[in-house]
Design an enzyme around this catalytic site. Structure first.
Site, short mmCIF file in Angstrom:
data_model
loop_
_atom_site.label_atom_id
_atom_site.label_comp_id
_atom_site.label_asym_id
_atom_site.label_seq_id
_atom_site.Cartn_x
_atom_site.Cartn_y
_atom_site.Cartn_z
N GLU A 166 47.77 -37.48 50.34
CA GLU A 166 48.01 -38.09 49.03
C GLU A 166 47.73 -37.45 47.93
OE1 GLU A 166 45.89 -38.21 51.59
OE2 GLU A 166 44.25 -39.51 51.08
N PHE A 213 46.55 -31.17 52.47
CA PHE A 213 46.90 -30.89 51.05
C PHE A 213 47.25 -29.51 50.78
CE2 PHE A 213 42.67 -29.48 50.54
CZ PHE A 213 42.90 -28.27 49.44
N SER A 268 41.10 -31.28 58.29
CA SER A 268 39.66 -30.71 58.64
C SER A 268 39.47 -31.13 59.94
CB SER A 268 38.70 -31.46 57.63
OG SER A 268 39.12 -32.67 57.53
N CYS A 306 43.82 -22.54 55.32
CA CYS A 306 43.05 -22.39 56.72
C CYS A 306 43.13 -21.22 57.26
CB CYS A 306 44.01 -23.43 57.64
SG CYS A 306 45.64 -22.78 58.05
P1 NAD Z 1 41.85 -33.76 55.42
O1 NAD Z 1 41.32 -33.87 56.80
O2 NAD Z 1 40.96 -34.35 54.50
O3 NAD Z 1 43.22 -34.56 55.62
C1 NAD Z 1 44.48 -34.24 56.31
C2 NAD Z 1 45.21 -35.38 56.62
O4 NAD Z 1 44.39 -36.52 56.96
C3 NAD Z 1 45.58 -35.92 55.24
O5 NAD Z 1 47.00 -36.34 55.48
C4 NAD Z 1 44.86 -37.06 54.90
O6 NAD Z 1 45.44 -38.18 54.28
C5 NAD Z 1 44.27 -37.61 56.28
N1 NAD Z 1 42.92 -38.05 56.13
C6 NAD Z 1 42.05 -38.05 55.32
N2 NAD Z 1 40.93 -38.81 55.84
C7 NAD Z 1 41.46 -39.39 56.82
C8 NAD Z 1 40.55 -40.37 57.64
N3 NAD Z 1 39.20 -40.55 57.31
N4 NAD Z 1 41.17 -40.98 58.68
C9 NAD Z 1 42.33 -40.63 59.04
N5 NAD Z 1 43.24 -39.82 58.26
C10 NAD Z 1 42.60 -39.12 57.26
O7 NAD Z 1 42.40 -32.26 55.29
P2 NAD Z 1 42.78 -31.78 53.66
O8 NAD Z 1 41.58 -31.77 52.81
O9 NAD Z 1 44.01 -32.25 53.37
O10 NAD Z 1 43.28 -30.15 54.17
C11 NAD Z 1 42.11 -29.13 54.19
C12 NAD Z 1 41.73 -28.93 55.67
O11 NAD Z 1 42.79 -28.80 56.46
C13 NAD Z 1 40.76 -27.69 55.73
O12 NAD Z 1 39.91 -28.14 56.69
C14 NAD Z 1 41.73 -26.69 56.47
O13 NAD Z 1 40.94 -25.66 57.27
C15 NAD Z 1 42.61 -27.71 57.29
N6 NAD Z 1 43.84 -26.82 57.40
C16 NAD Z 1 43.89 -26.46 58.99
C17 NAD Z 1 45.16 -25.63 59.24
C18 NAD Z 1 45.33 -25.19 60.75
O14 NAD Z 1 46.24 -24.75 61.05
N7 NAD Z 1 44.34 -25.17 61.38
C19 NAD Z 1 46.18 -25.59 58.28
C20 NAD Z 1 45.85 -26.13 57.03
C21 NAD Z 1 44.70 -26.85 56.85
#
Ligand code: NAD
Length: 500
Positions: free
Chosen positions: A180, A153, A230, A285
């Site tokens: 989403e 997100f 994450s 991130c």
């Molecule tokens: P998230 O892990 O909740 O979601 C990421 C994606 O995975 C979304 O598209 C989501 O719909 C999907 N998702 C969520 N739950 C899932 C599940 N149980 N099974 C499969 N797919 C699932 O992350 P977020 O809250 O959207 O974003 C924040 C996180 O992203 C933080 O941990 C941040 O550090 C990380 N991030 C990392 C980088 C990087 O370059 N390393 C960059 C941006 C964000």
């Protein structure tokens, strides 16, 4: 009350007009109000999107000339530049980050498009004339087919732009699954690709949650998966998709440290800590969440940070504020629970973000910035990724103690050192076990022609995003050894081919 707008998938060059069994609600985090209803894809919708991508790749995109592909990339760059304010407004409306910051993420995405415009040079390969007598050897890179991009997100435009332009430039077709919580910017990008002349089906967007992700990462036609999110989900996606035979780069969470040595310019360090700690409400991130300070300067630095925090304006991102809300009320509550925990665990609460004044209408998901001092490594505010405006100061007695602390952390995304000692900075960049390092630069996101990626629990897979590693990820190598026979043939020789 007026009905909420429907946001749906973008498949084969147009908005999906089929039914949706499930949906979720999109909010404006600055007002707390629901703004639209999002269709969530099931495996049938994912199949349709993948089939469209597969057709587009097979029917011409995969073999289209570099000249024609590059023209589309240049056109897309022009259109994205034209529409950058519009896309930024979409981001602010669904994510909550302030408009300037939203514009900044689109501009960083534009840089990757610029990089991808150089694809003819990047795909040139190598040619060895007469590697053996009358034998030429050449290396080429070919597209993979259908690839999936699953994004978080916090950067609804920039993260898709880390991958899609490079994947497309390399001749692949893409299915993107945005978060989403804020999918509209990603959908707007897909529409711009179409306007730029990209054939229908080369870029598709499916909206959804775990069901859509599971369908994508197990789909037999999907050859590669770029995931950002994450750490637990990144690990899951990596393990599942690789078990299904896919190439995967799964970028995970972070705990980014900024080490401040006694000789640092403390005003520069204080500005950097505030900007990198609270920009985008700490939902980056590459945000700095742990400030590791050598204790002889810690009191002075904490005072300077506190002064600066007093000047921050928090509110609706459309009103010229410095910091917006958190993305959802659940996330705001989670971050607030860490502030409670830090206070209970004995950290010194220097600025309490649970009290604050916000410039916004309605009931937005706000939490003001928090500063903790004298945090120790066993406290949950240090151990966990909070992903909110909470900055923790950890005091150390020396460079070595600071380095050991950083290297003991399971994450390895970004880090920074603040010092005027070139030798110390040089030691740090060599000794720290982190993928992206800043020297007097707090958020060292690499430019588009260097690749982005962390180490340890911040990245699963071995290829980083964009830059030449991105080109490598989205193509596979082939080496051709060719001989055009001369007037006389060589005769039979059953030995292993050696060179003469
Ligand atoms: P998230 O892990 O909740 O979601 C990421 C994606 O995975 C979304 O598209 C989501 O719909 C999907 N998702 C969520 N739950 C899932 C599940 N149980 N099974 C499969 N797919 C699932 O992350 P977020 O809250 O959207 O974003 C924040 C996180 O992203 C933080 O941990 C941040 O550090 C990380 N991030 C990392 C980088 C990087 O370059 N390393 C960059 C941006 C964000």
């Amino acid at each position: 009350m007026a009905a909420l707008a429907r946001v749906t998938h973008y498949i084969d060059g147009s908005s999906w007009d089929g039914p949706a069994e499930r949906s979720s609600t999109i909010y404006n985090p600055a007002t707390g109000r629901a703004t639209s209803v999002l269709d969530l894809a099931d495996s049938d919708v994912v199949d349709t999107a993948v089939a469209s991508a597969r057709r587009a790749w097979q029917d011409g995109w995969g073999t289209m000339s570099l000249t024609k592909r590059t023209k589309i990339l240049f056109r897309f760059h022009e259109l994205l530049d034209r529409d950058k304010e519009r896309i930024a407004a979409l981001i602010t409306a669904e994510h909550g980050k302030v408009l300037d910051d939203a514009l900044g993420e689109v501009v960083r995405g534009l840089e990757v498009v610029e990089f991808a415009c150089g694809i003819p040079q990047l795909l040139k390969g190598g040619f060895s004339v007469n590697a053996s007598t009358n034998v030429d050897v050449y290396s080429t890179r070919q597209s993979l087919g259908v690839v999936a991009v699953i994004s978080p997100f916090n950067f609804p435009a920039m993260v898709p732009l880390w991958f899609v332009p490079v994947a497309v430039a390399c001749g692949n077709a893409v299915v993107v699954k945005p978060s989403e919580k804020d999918p509209s910017a990603t959908i707007a990008l897909a529409e711009l690709w179409r306007e730029a002349g990209l054939p229908d089906g080369v870029v598709n967007v499916v909206n959804g949650d775990r069901e859509a992700v599971d369908a994508l990462i197990a789909h037999p036609e999907v050859k590669a998966v770029s995931f950002v999110g994450s750490t637990p989900i990144a690990r899951y996606v990596y393990e599942t998709a690789t078990a299904h035979g896919k190439r995967v780069q799964a970028l995970g969470g972070a705990k980014n440290h900024m080490l401040v040595l006694p000789d640092a310019d403390l005003d520069l360090a204080a500005d950097a800590a505030v900007n990198a700690g609270f920009g985008s409400a700490g939902e980056r991130c590459m945000a700095i969440s742990a400030l590791v300070v050598v204790d002889t300067v810690a009191d002075r630095l904490v005072r300077k940070i506190k002064e600066r925090m007093g000047a921050l304006r928090i509110g609706d991102g459309t009103r010229g504020c410095d910091m917006g809300p958190l993305v959802t009320s659940e996330h705001r509550d989670r971050v607030r629970s860490y502030v409670d925990a830090g206070a209970e665990e004995g950290a010194e609460l220097v600025v309490d973000g649970r009290v604050g004044v916000f410039d916004a209408d309605g009931d937005g998901f706000f939490l003001a910035p928090t500063l903790f001092d004298k945090v120790t490594a066993d406290m949950s505010i240090y151990a966990d990724e909070i992903f909110g405006p909470v900055l923790s100061v950890l005091r150390v007695s020396s460079y070595e103690e600071g380095l050991d602390l950083i290297n003991a952390n399971p994450y390895g995304n970004g880090t920074a050192i603040f010092t005027n000692d070139g030798g110390a900075a040089r030691r740090f960049q060599n000794e720290v076990e982190v993928g992206m390092v800043g020297v007097n630069v707090p958020i060292p996101v690499p430019v588009a022609y260097h690749s982005f990626g962390g180490w340890k629990d911040s990245l699963f897979g071995d290829t980083h995003a964009y830059g030449t590693e991105g080109v490598h990820f989205f193509t596979r190598g082939k080496v051709v050894t060719s001989r055009w026979l001369g007037p006389s043939h060589g005769g039979l020789d059953l030995g292993f081919p050696a060179h003469d």
